[in-house]
Design a protein around this motif. Structure first.
Motif: not given
Length: 66
Positions: A8-14, A47-48, A27-31
């Motif tokens: 699990d990433l600490g926050s959404v990646s750029r 990718v987010r 798994i994208t920011n949109g699920g």
């Protein structure tokens, strides 16, 4: 218990830096679950992502970028 993800990433990646070639499943920011096949070493995927999955990921030395 088994975990269906590598990290699990600490926050959404750029983006994700791929240090060792292979496939990467995220798994994208949109699920959504997306698998990138045959990613060469040294690539930055813009990718987010919220999660890098162990299932389907053969690439190594993956670094999340914020």
């Amino acid at each position: 218990p088994s975990r269906p993800y590598m990290s699990d990433l600490g926050s959404v990646s750029r983006g994700l830096y791929i240090g060792g070639s292979g496939d990467i499943s995220i798994i994208t920011n949109g699920g959504q679950t997306i698998t990138f096949v045959g990613v060469p070493a040294g690539v930055i995927l813009p990718v987010r992502a919220t999660r890098v999955r162990a299932t389907g990921t053969t690439a190594t030395n993956i670094v999340a970028m914020w």
